[in-house]
Design a protein around this motif. Structure first.
Motif, mmCIF file in Angstrom:
data_model
loop_
_atom_site.group_PDB
_atom_site.id
_atom_site.type_symbol
_atom_site.label_atom_id
_atom_site.label_comp_id
_atom_site.label_asym_id
_atom_site.label_seq_id
_atom_site.Cartn_x
_atom_site.Cartn_y
_atom_site.Cartn_z
ATOM 1 N N VAL A 96 0.852 -1.100 0.039
ATOM 2 C CA VAL A 96 0.187 0.002 0.037
ATOM 3 C C VAL A 96 0.819 1.282 0.147
ATOM 4 O O VAL A 96 1.587 1.262 0.688
ATOM 5 N N ALA A 97 0.355 2.265 -0.703
ATOM 6 C CA ALA A 97 1.239 3.431 -0.745
ATOM 7 C C ALA A 97 0.265 4.796 -1.093
ATOM 8 O O ALA A 97 -0.781 4.649 -1.424
ATOM 9 N N ALA A 98 0.883 5.749 -0.569
ATOM 10 C CA ALA A 98 0.361 7.061 -0.668
ATOM 11 C C ALA A 98 1.141 7.928 -1.416
ATOM 12 O O ALA A 98 2.374 8.030 -1.109
ATOM 13 N N SER A 99 0.435 8.736 -2.484
ATOM 14 C CA SER A 99 1.585 9.650 -3.247
ATOM 15 C C SER A 99 0.681 10.565 -3.937
ATOM 16 O O SER A 99 -0.216 10.563 -4.608
ATOM 17 N N ALA A 100 1.812 11.767 -4.306
ATOM 18 C CA ALA A 100 1.225 12.879 -5.146
ATOM 19 C C ALA A 100 1.436 12.518 -6.544
ATOM 20 O O ALA A 100 1.007 13.434 -7.544
ATOM 21 N N GLY A 101 1.942 11.327 -6.847
ATOM 22 C CA GLY A 101 2.556 10.782 -8.312
ATOM 23 C C GLY A 101 3.590 10.290 -8.518
ATOM 24 O O GLY A 101 3.668 9.184 -8.949
ATOM 25 N N SER A 122 -5.701 8.019 5.019
ATOM 26 C CA SER A 122 -6.482 7.217 4.495
ATOM 27 C C SER A 122 -5.831 5.830 4.026
ATOM 28 O O SER A 122 -5.992 4.596 4.240
ATOM 29 N N ALA A 123 -4.707 5.872 3.279
ATOM 30 C CA ALA A 123 -3.859 4.751 2.960
ATOM 31 C C ALA A 123 -3.357 3.971 4.222
ATOM 32 O O ALA A 123 -3.442 2.732 4.210
ATOM 33 N N CYS A 132 -4.388 0.130 4.924
ATOM 34 C CA CYS A 132 -3.155 -0.814 5.082
ATOM 35 C C CYS A 132 -3.247 -1.525 6.526
ATOM 36 O O CYS A 132 -3.075 -2.843 6.343
ATOM 37 N N GLN A 133 -3.667 -0.862 7.393
ATOM 38 C CA GLN A 133 -3.904 -1.697 8.565
ATOM 39 C C GLN A 133 -5.019 -2.656 8.744
ATOM 40 O O GLN A 133 -4.970 -3.765 9.340
ATOM 41 N N GLY A 134 -6.008 -2.076 8.153
ATOM 42 C CA GLY A 134 -7.283 -2.916 7.792
ATOM 43 C C GLY A 134 -6.903 -4.390 7.151
ATOM 44 O O GLY A 134 -7.688 -5.234 7.486
ATOM 45 N N PHE A 149 3.008 -1.186 4.167
ATOM 46 C CA PHE A 149 2.992 0.334 3.721
ATOM 47 C C PHE A 149 4.212 0.447 3.435
ATOM 48 O O PHE A 149 5.325 0.404 3.991
ATOM 49 N N LEU A 150 4.381 1.118 2.080
ATOM 50 C CA LEU A 150 5.600 1.783 1.504
ATOM 51 C C LEU A 150 5.404 3.363 1.631
ATOM 52 O O LEU A 150 4.934 3.897 0.652
#
Length: 415
Positions: A74-79, A135-136, A140-142, A147-148
């Motif tokens: 799982v990751a979170a990113s602006a791009g 949110s990410a 991920c925990q769920g 998490f990256l």
């Protein structure tokens, strides 16, 4: 040789199975302008057009080495981090869920899909990166995924340090200075951690967007702090809070070594690099070049490496970039003119324009007034000094006007 340096070199060797080193190119145009030896480390020429592939690859490589049965990342990113993660998910044949802000340029969303294919699921959520991140992490925990982090992770920092490993292997001499863009701090932390022990004589300068100066805030406070507001224009570096791990590796840098790049000035740099050099840079990717004028006297006669960190630019944004660059350079202004409601009044005004003055916007804001009407006017000209002459002529003829070019509130509603 430090343990960190050993790990960075191992990561760089493993990375060669995925992509070759990015070019280090001497730039004659910039070198001549600043009477220095200016080199560009072209991270905008990586397979995903940014350095983020480095950290994503190394972190994923190490997780899979320790837990080969890992199935969801799982990751979170602006791009840019998103594209790096997507690229690596396909490379390693694993599944990834990537959260991106709703405001992410469409070009970056589309490229992420292309790189990841069926190995990724993209979820757009949150107006700002920090909302997307929350949110990410919750998701991920769920699901029990891994998490990256885009920057605040030791394996990611180690991966970004491979840029410095490449630099060291190709430079025929040690540069006097390296200029690094800063968002969450992963790239800066990795490069500084590697080179600080290897070549301690190198000076570092750090550049962050003026509207997201999280490193400056952390240096002032002695610890990471959350900015109350962030300008998202420099989407690859607009982070409200620098990472705790990254700042721990950067702690001790001098406040004077951290420079802020105004968003509008970055636009002038992007256009110059595109028009003069044919190099496409995104806002974050242009920051290291953008501060060269500020450092001009300091770098004269020296060797400088600028890290152009990304080239994921959506050309639909080009009109906005041009507009902001013109306003910063002073060759485009907006003002509200109080125009008499009589025949010939407009002609009187037009007669005042100089040979390089061009009307780019003309709009009546109040058409029902009996004696006067307000007009929104946008004018482009060849040189900023032309406006001084124009306004002098307007004053002499008794025209009443208000320059709103730098009035953020009025500009938001009227321009």
């Amino acid at each position: 040789m430090s343990d960190f340096a050993d790990k960075a070199r191992a990561a760089e060797r493993a990375m060669r199975a995925v992509f070759p080193p990015t070019p280090l190119q001497r730039n004659a145009h910039l070198s001549d302008r600043y009477q220095a030896d200016i080199w560009l480390k072209r991270e905008d020429l990586s397979p995903v057009r940014s350095y983020k592939l480095r950290g994503a690859f190394n972190a994923m490589r190490k997780v899979l080495s320790a837990t080969p049965d890992r199935t969801t990342f799982v990751a979170a990113s602006a791009g840019n981090h998103a594209q790096g993660v997507a690229y690596c998910c396909r490379h390693f044949g694993v599944q990834g869920v990537i959260f991106m802000p709703v405001t992410t340029p469409q070009q970056k969303v589309d490229k992420t899909r292309i790189f990841g294919g069926d190995n990724i699921d993209i979820r757009l959520t949150g107006d700002y990166f920090d909302d997307t991140l929350a949110s990410a992490q919750g998701y991920c925990q769920g699901v029990g995924g891994h998490f990256l982090s885009p920057f605040d992770d030791e394996d990611v920092i180690e991966g970004q340090a491979t840029l410095a490993v490449e630099l060291q292997s190709v430079l025929y001499h040690t540069p006097d200075m390296i200029i690094l863009p800063v968002g969450g701090g992963g790239l800066a932390a990795g490069v500084v951690s590697f080179l600080r022990d290897e070549t301690p004589d190198i000076a570092f300068r750090f550049v962050e967007p003026a509207g997201g100066a999280s490193l400056s805030a952390a240096v002032a406070a002695g610890e990471p702090v959350t900015l109350p507001k962030v300008d998202s224009f420099v989407d690859g570096a607009a982070v409200a809070r620098i990472g705790s791990r990254t700042f721990a590796r950067l702690k001790g840098i001098a406040a004077d070594d951290v420079l802020r790049a105004p968003e509008d000035r970055i636009c002038t740099t992007m256009l110059e690099m595109l028009n003069v050099e044919g190099i496409v840079l995104e806002p974050a990717g242009a920051m290291s070049v953008d501060v060269l004028p500020v450092l001009a006297s300091e770098i004269r006669g020296k060797s400088v490496v600028c890290v152009t960190s990304g080239g994921n630019f959506d050309f639909e944004r080009l009109p906005e970039v041009k507009e902001r660059a013109q306003r910063y350079s002073g060759v485009k202004k907006y003002f509200i003119l109080r125009l008499p409601q009589r025949p010939g009044a407009l002609r009187d005004f037009l007669d005042l324009l100089g040979p390089e003055d061009d009307i780019a916007r003309f709009e009546y804001l109040k058409k029902s007034a009996r004696n006067f009407g307000s007009v929104l006017i946008g004018i482009e000209t060849g040189h900023a000094s032309n406006f001084t002459a124009l306004f002098s002529r307007m004053d002499a003829r008794g025209f009443v006007y208000r320059d709103i070019t730098d009035d953020a509130t009025l500009a938001e509603f009227l321009i």
